[in-house]
Design a protein around this motif. Structure first.
Motif, PDB file in Angstrom:
ATOM      1  N   ARG A  50       0.159  -0.604   8.137  1.00 13.07           N
ATOM      2  CA  ARG A  50       1.510  -0.322   7.666  1.00 13.07           C
ATOM      3  C   ARG A  50       1.713  -0.867   6.254  1.00 13.07           C
ATOM      4  O   ARG A  50       2.293  -0.208   5.395  1.00 13.07           O
ATOM      5  CB  ARG A  50       2.532  -0.941   8.637  1.00 13.07           C
ATOM      6  CG  ARG A  50       3.962  -0.596   8.319  1.00 13.07           C
ATOM      7  CD  ARG A  50       4.194   0.908   8.285  1.00 13.07           C
ATOM      8  NE  ARG A  50       3.801   1.584   9.507  1.00 13.07           N
ATOM      9  CZ  ARG A  50       4.619   1.891  10.503  1.00 13.07           C
ATOM     10  NH1 ARG A  50       5.899   1.591  10.408  1.00 13.07           N
ATOM     11  NH2 ARG A  50       4.166   2.510  11.557  1.00 13.07           N
ATOM     12  N   LEU A  51       1.202  -2.065   6.023  1.00 17.99           N
ATOM     13  CA  LEU A  51       1.278  -2.641   4.676  1.00 17.99           C
ATOM     14  C   LEU A  51       0.462  -1.785   3.705  1.00 17.99           C
ATOM     15  O   LEU A  51       0.919  -1.468   2.599  1.00 17.99           O
ATOM     16  CB  LEU A  51       0.760  -4.081   4.701  1.00 17.99           C
ATOM     17  CG  LEU A  51       0.700  -4.805   3.364  1.00 17.99           C
ATOM     18  CD1 LEU A  51       2.072  -4.893   2.729  1.00 17.99           C
ATOM     19  CD2 LEU A  51       0.123  -6.208   3.547  1.00 17.99           C
ATOM     20  N   GLU A  95       7.443  -1.043  12.677  1.00 18.23           N
ATOM     21  CA  GLU A  95       6.266  -1.899  12.817  1.00 18.23           C
ATOM     22  C   GLU A  95       6.776  -3.298  13.147  1.00 18.23           C
ATOM     23  O   GLU A  95       6.953  -4.135  12.279  1.00 18.23           O
ATOM     24  CB  GLU A  95       5.434  -1.888  11.524  1.00 18.23           C
ATOM     25  CG  GLU A  95       4.207  -2.770  11.556  1.00 18.23           C
ATOM     26  CD  GLU A  95       3.221  -2.417  12.654  1.00 18.23           C
ATOM     27  OE1 GLU A  95       2.945  -1.232  12.851  1.00 18.23           O
ATOM     28  OE2 GLU A  95       2.753  -3.345  13.345  1.00 18.23           O
ATOM     29  N   VAL A 127      -0.388   1.433   3.941  1.00 20.16           N
ATOM     30  CA  VAL A 127       0.166   2.756   3.691  1.00 20.16           C
ATOM     31  C   VAL A 127       1.379   2.639   2.758  1.00 20.16           C
ATOM     32  O   VAL A 127       1.605   3.498   1.902  1.00 20.16           O
ATOM     33  CB  VAL A 127       0.487   3.488   5.015  1.00 20.16           C
ATOM     34  CG1 VAL A 127       1.774   3.018   5.625  1.00 20.16           C
ATOM     35  CG2 VAL A 127       0.527   4.987   4.815  1.00 20.16           C
ATOM     36  N   SER A 143      -0.651   1.696  11.493  1.00 20.44           N
ATOM     37  CA  SER A 143       0.060   0.665  12.245  1.00 20.44           C
ATOM     38  C   SER A 143      -0.620  -0.674  12.001  1.00 20.44           C
ATOM     39  O   SER A 143      -1.735  -0.736  11.502  1.00 20.44           O
ATOM     40  CB  SER A 143       0.060   1.001  13.738  1.00 20.44           C
ATOM     41  OG  SER A 143      -1.251   1.075  14.210  1.00 20.44           O
ATOM     42  N   GLY A 144       0.072  -1.757  12.358  1.00 21.95           N
ATOM     43  CA  GLY A 144      -0.477  -3.091  12.096  1.00 21.95           C
ATOM     44  C   GLY A 144      -0.686  -3.292  10.600  1.00 21.95           C
ATOM     45  O   GLY A 144       0.159  -2.877   9.801  1.00 21.95           O
ATOM     46  N   PRO A 145      -1.805  -3.897  10.205  1.00 16.77           N
ATOM     47  CA  PRO A 145      -2.070  -4.099   8.771  1.00 16.77           C
ATOM     48  C   PRO A 145      -2.037  -2.781   8.004  1.00 16.77           C
ATOM     49  O   PRO A 145      -1.707  -2.760   6.818  1.00 16.77           O
ATOM     50  CB  PRO A 145      -3.487  -4.685   8.747  1.00 16.77           C
ATOM     51  CG  PRO A 145      -3.699  -5.264  10.097  1.00 16.77           C
ATOM     52  CD  PRO A 145      -2.871  -4.442  11.047  1.00 16.77           C
ATOM     53  N   THR A 155       5.132  -5.908   4.979  1.00 18.22           N
ATOM     54  CA  THR A 155       5.509  -4.686   4.262  1.00 18.22           C
ATOM     55  C   THR A 155       6.831  -4.891   3.514  1.00 18.22           C
ATOM     56  O   THR A 155       6.955  -4.530   2.341  1.00 18.22           O
ATOM     57  CB  THR A 155       5.635  -3.520   5.262  1.00 18.22           C
ATOM     58  OG1 THR A 155       4.371  -3.344   5.907  1.00 18.22           O
ATOM     59  CG2 THR A 155       6.036  -2.228   4.575  1.00 18.22           C
TER      60      THR A 155
END
Lengths: 140, 122
Positions: free
Chosen positions: A11-12, B90, A14, A7-9, B98
Motif C-alpha cells: 500500500r505504501l 489498509e 503503490v 496490500s500491506g507494505p 502511507t
C-alpha cells in the motif's frame, strides 16, 4: 484496490508510485512541450522514467502473477536506470543542462528514486505464490 | 504567496508525517485522530489554494511560471486526501506509513511552491 500486491507494505509502495507517476508524467509533458530544446536528453530520459512509473503503478493495482513479474522486471530497470543515469550525471554533467528525475541518484526527490525500487524488489519477490503441492518455504 | 501559511503548512505536514510514522513504528493502524489531523492539514492546504488563486487573479506572477505554480498548488491540495484515502482500506501499520508519506510529500511540495513563487512577493 483488491490486488494482493497493493496490500500491506504494497500500500505504501503503490501510493509512492502513484505520486511518482503523476509527478514525473506532468513534469515530462511540461518540459517536453515547453522547453524541449534546452536539455533534450534530460527530458527524454525523464519521460522514460515517467512511463516506467506509470506501468509499475498499473501492475501493482491490477495484481496477479503476470503483473507481479512485470513490476519486478520494471523495478529492476528502474533501479538500473537511477544508478546508471545517476552515475552518468555525475561523470558528465555537461550532457545534462537540466535535471532529470534520476539525476545524482534522485537527490532532488529525497533519494526516493533509488530507495523505492529496492523496497519494491524486496516486496514483489516475497509475493510469489507457492507452487501447488509444496509447503511455503518461510518458517513461522 | 503568503509566507506564514506556507511555513505553517510545511510544519503541520511534517508533524502529521511524524505522528503517523510513530503509529506505523508502533505497529498501529491510523486512528480517528490521525484522520482528523489529515483533515486539519487538508483545510490549511485548501486555504493555500484559495490564497494562491486570489493572488494570481490579483495580477501576481510566479517567478517560474503560472502553469507550474498552479500544477503544484493543485498537487499540494490533493496529496494528503489521496494518501488518507489509500490508508483507509489498509488497517495496519502500513496504512499509517502511507499517511505519513503523504505528510512528508506535502512538506516537500511546500518547499517547491516557495521556490516557484520566488520573488513575486512573499
Amino acid at each position: 484496490m483488491r490486488s494482493e500486491l497493493s496490500s500491506g507494505p504494497g500500500r505504501l509502495l503503490v501510493t509512492l508510485y502513484g505520486v511518482f507517476a503523476v509527478g514525473a508524467t506532468s513534469r515530462a509533458i511540461y518540459q517536453l512541450s515547453t522547453q524541449y530544446d534546452e536539455a533534450p536528453l534530460a527530458y527524454v530520459l525523464s519521460a522514460v522514467a515517467a512511463a516506467i512509473y506509470v506501468v509499475i503503478l498499473i501492475a501493482f493495482v491490477r495484481g496477479g502473477e503476470r503483473a507481479r513479474k512485470l513490476a519486478l522486471a520494471l523495478c529492476a530497470v528502474e533501479l538500473a536506470g537511477v544508478l546508471g543515469i545517476g552515475t552518468w550525471t555525475l561523470v558528465e554533467p555537461s550532457a545534462f543542462p537540466d535535471q532529470t528525475v534520476w539525476s545524482d541518484y534522485g537527490i532532488g526527490y529525497l533519494f526516493l528514486p533509488v530507495i523505492v525500487p529496492v523496497i519494491g524488489l524486496w516486496w514483489l519477490s516475497r509475493q510469489r505464490k507457492p507452487e501447488p503441492g509444496r509447503e511455503p518455504a518461510s518458517p513461522a | 504567496m503568503y509566507e506564514p501559511l506556507t511555513i505553517a503548512l510545511a510544519v503541520a505536514a511534517l508533524a502529521l508525517g511524524a505522528w503517523c510514522a510513530l503509529a506505523a513504528f508502533r505497529d498501529q493502524p491510523a486512528k480517528d485522530w490521525h484522520y482528523i489531523g489529515m483533515g486539519v492539514v487538508t483545510a490549511l492546504a485548501l486555504g493555500q489554494l484559495i490564497v494562491g488563486v486570489v493572488r494570481l487573479a490579483g495580477g501576481d506572477d510566479p517567478e517560474q511560471g503560472t502553469g507550474l505554480f498552479v500544477a503544484y498548488l493543485i498537487g499540494a491540495t490533493l496529496t494528503v486526501p489521496a494518501a488518507g484515502f489509500m490508508s483507509l482500506t489498509e488497517r495496519s501499520r502500513w496504512g499509517s506509513a502511507t499517511a505519513a508519506a503523504g505528510g512528508i510529500v506535502l512538506a516537500v511540495l511546500q518547499v517547491r511552491l516557495y521556490d516557484i513563487w520566488g520573488a513575486a512577493g512573499a
